[in-house]
Scaffold this motif. Sequence first.
Motif, PDB file in Angstrom:
ATOM      1  N   UNK A 206       0.991  -1.142   0.373  1.00 54.60           N
ATOM      2  CA  UNK A 206       0.207   0.298  -0.019  1.00 54.60           C
ATOM      3  C   UNK A 206       0.778   1.547   0.261  1.00 54.60           C
ATOM      4  N   UNK A 207       0.216   2.662  -0.116  1.00 56.22           N
ATOM      5  CA  UNK A 207       1.025   3.822   0.517  1.00 56.22           C
ATOM      6  C   UNK A 207       0.498   4.438   1.064  1.00 56.22           C
ATOM      7  N   UNK A 208       1.677   5.368   2.095  1.00 53.49           N
ATOM      8  CA  UNK A 208       0.432   6.252   3.239  1.00 53.49           C
ATOM      9  C   UNK A 208       1.307   7.441   2.415  1.00 53.49           C
ATOM     10  N   UNK A 209       0.766   8.376   3.573  1.00 56.64           N
ATOM     11  CA  UNK A 209       1.646   9.801   3.268  1.00 56.64           C
ATOM     12  C   UNK A 209       2.289  10.433   4.529  1.00 56.64           C
ATOM     13  N   UNK A 210       3.474  10.335   4.330  1.00 55.59           N
ATOM     14  CA  UNK A 210       3.800  11.362   5.857  1.00 55.59           C
ATOM     15  C   UNK A 210       5.222  11.814   5.749  1.00 55.59           C
ATOM     16  N   UNK A 211       5.310  13.469   5.821  1.00 56.26           N
ATOM     17  CA  UNK A 211       5.850  14.301   6.412  1.00 56.26           C
ATOM     18  C   UNK A 211       6.423  14.765   4.467  1.00 56.26           C
ATOM     19  N   UNK A 212       4.734  14.815   4.245  1.00 56.53           N
ATOM     20  CA  UNK A 212       4.530  15.563   2.889  1.00 56.53           C
ATOM     21  C   UNK A 212       4.654  14.651   1.901  1.00 56.53           C
ATOM     22  N   UNK A 213       5.162  13.843   2.178  1.00 55.94           N
ATOM     23  CA  UNK A 213       5.199  12.898   1.053  1.00 55.94           C
ATOM     24  C   UNK A 213       4.662  11.490   0.683  1.00 55.94           C
ATOM     25  N   UNK A 214       4.500  10.927  -0.604  1.00 59.02           N
ATOM     26  CA  UNK A 214       3.897   9.563  -0.544  1.00 59.02           C
ATOM     27  C   UNK A 214       5.074   8.551  -0.272  1.00 59.02           C
ATOM     28  N   UNK A 215       4.564   7.319   0.916  1.00 64.09           N
ATOM     29  CA  UNK A 215       5.326   6.352   0.895  1.00 64.09           C
ATOM     30  C   UNK A 215       5.106   5.107   0.482  1.00 64.09           C
ATOM     31  N   UNK A 216       5.760   4.072   0.083  1.00 67.56           N
ATOM     32  CA  UNK A 216       4.995   3.035  -0.351  1.00 67.56           C
ATOM     33  C   UNK A 216       5.878   1.578   0.901  1.00 67.56           C
ATOM     34  N   UNK A 217       4.371   0.730   1.319  1.00 67.62           N
ATOM     35  CA  UNK A 217       4.919  -0.068   2.264  1.00 67.62           C
ATOM     36  C   UNK A 217       3.967  -1.025   2.233  1.00 67.62           C
ATOM     37  N   UNK A 218       5.029  -2.419   2.614  1.00 63.40           N
ATOM     38  CA  UNK A 218       5.129  -3.505   2.659  1.00 63.40           C
ATOM     39  C   UNK A 218       4.074  -3.923   3.086  1.00 63.40           C
ATOM     40  N   UNK A 219       3.625  -5.173   3.114  1.00 67.71           N
ATOM     41  CA  UNK A 219       2.891  -6.224   5.015  1.00 67.71           C
ATOM     42  C   UNK A 219       4.372  -7.167   5.218  1.00 67.71           C
ATOM     43  N   UNK A 220       4.173  -5.950   6.457  1.00 66.10           N
ATOM     44  CA  UNK A 220       4.606  -6.924   7.374  1.00 66.10           C
ATOM     45  C   UNK A 220       6.047  -6.182   7.631  1.00 66.10           C
ATOM     46  N   UNK A 221       6.525  -4.778   7.982  1.00 63.97           N
ATOM     47  CA  UNK A 221       7.231  -4.231   7.930  1.00 63.97           C
ATOM     48  C   UNK A 221       6.540  -3.027   8.617  1.00 63.97           C
TER      49      UNK A 221
END
Length: 228
Positions: free
Chosen positions: A23-38
């Motif tokens: 999935x992705x999420x927004x943090x610190x004004x940027x978009x980030x990838x996130x993998x399951x289990x992380x």
Amino acid sequence: MNGRASQAAGILLDRHREIVEPTTFRLLGREWDLLPGVYAPQLTQSAALYAEWLPYPVHGSFCEVGSGCGYLAVTAALRGCASVTALDVSAAAADNTRMNAVRHGVEDRVRVAHGDMFAPLSGDDRFDLIFWNSNFVEAPAGEREGAELERAFFDPGYGAHEAYLRDAPRHLQPGGRLLLGFTDLGSEEHLDELAVRHGWTAGTVRAARCGTADGHIEYRLVEFRRAG
Ligand SMILES: C[S@@+](CC[C@H](N)C(=O)[O-])C[C@H]1O[C@@H](n2cnc3c(N)ncnc32)[C@H](O)[C@@H]1O
């Protein structure tokens, strides 16, 4: 393990287990990838705090132990660190950090390695700043290390914390700084005992108390200085 810590970690772990797809999420004004289990930094307030508090060595070298999805390692590169080394015992976390380095165009300055604590480094690797946002919930010593995701929360007998304090001096530049992201859910007493055993004095340099669904948590940036 104290009851408050295990309850808070259990709630957060359950929220992580709901993430079963990339999935992705927004943090610190940027978009980030996130993998399951992380470890998912957007689920607590610590990410924004550590990103603001860290004394990034501009033009210098930064090593992040336990980089998770890599938001902080990438932020360090974007804030001007000449070289960033991101380490994690979780293979998925190392992959995730690489993804975010590429996403934000800093893969030339962010080296990522998978392994236990400083094991992936060579003896020549030395840094101006080493930081770990740790798995501060102390599980009973001897308890089997859990799945990769559980290692983001629990450290049986504080074995990983001990390795951090024991081995960091080999990888610090002269004058380099050693910092830890910790909270009031961790065992301050055990951390202090380990610090003394390995020749450090621990001091909290920044702290913030944040509300959570089930109470509050105090996030702390702890610095270790050579004792005596
Ligand atoms: C609380 S999470 C923080 C992740 C990320 N830095 C963040 O703030 O979103 C702790 C991280 O430390 C890693 N970790 C736990 N034990 C480790 C060890 N022995 N060596 C390297 N990394 C470890 C976990 O896999 C996890 O990614």
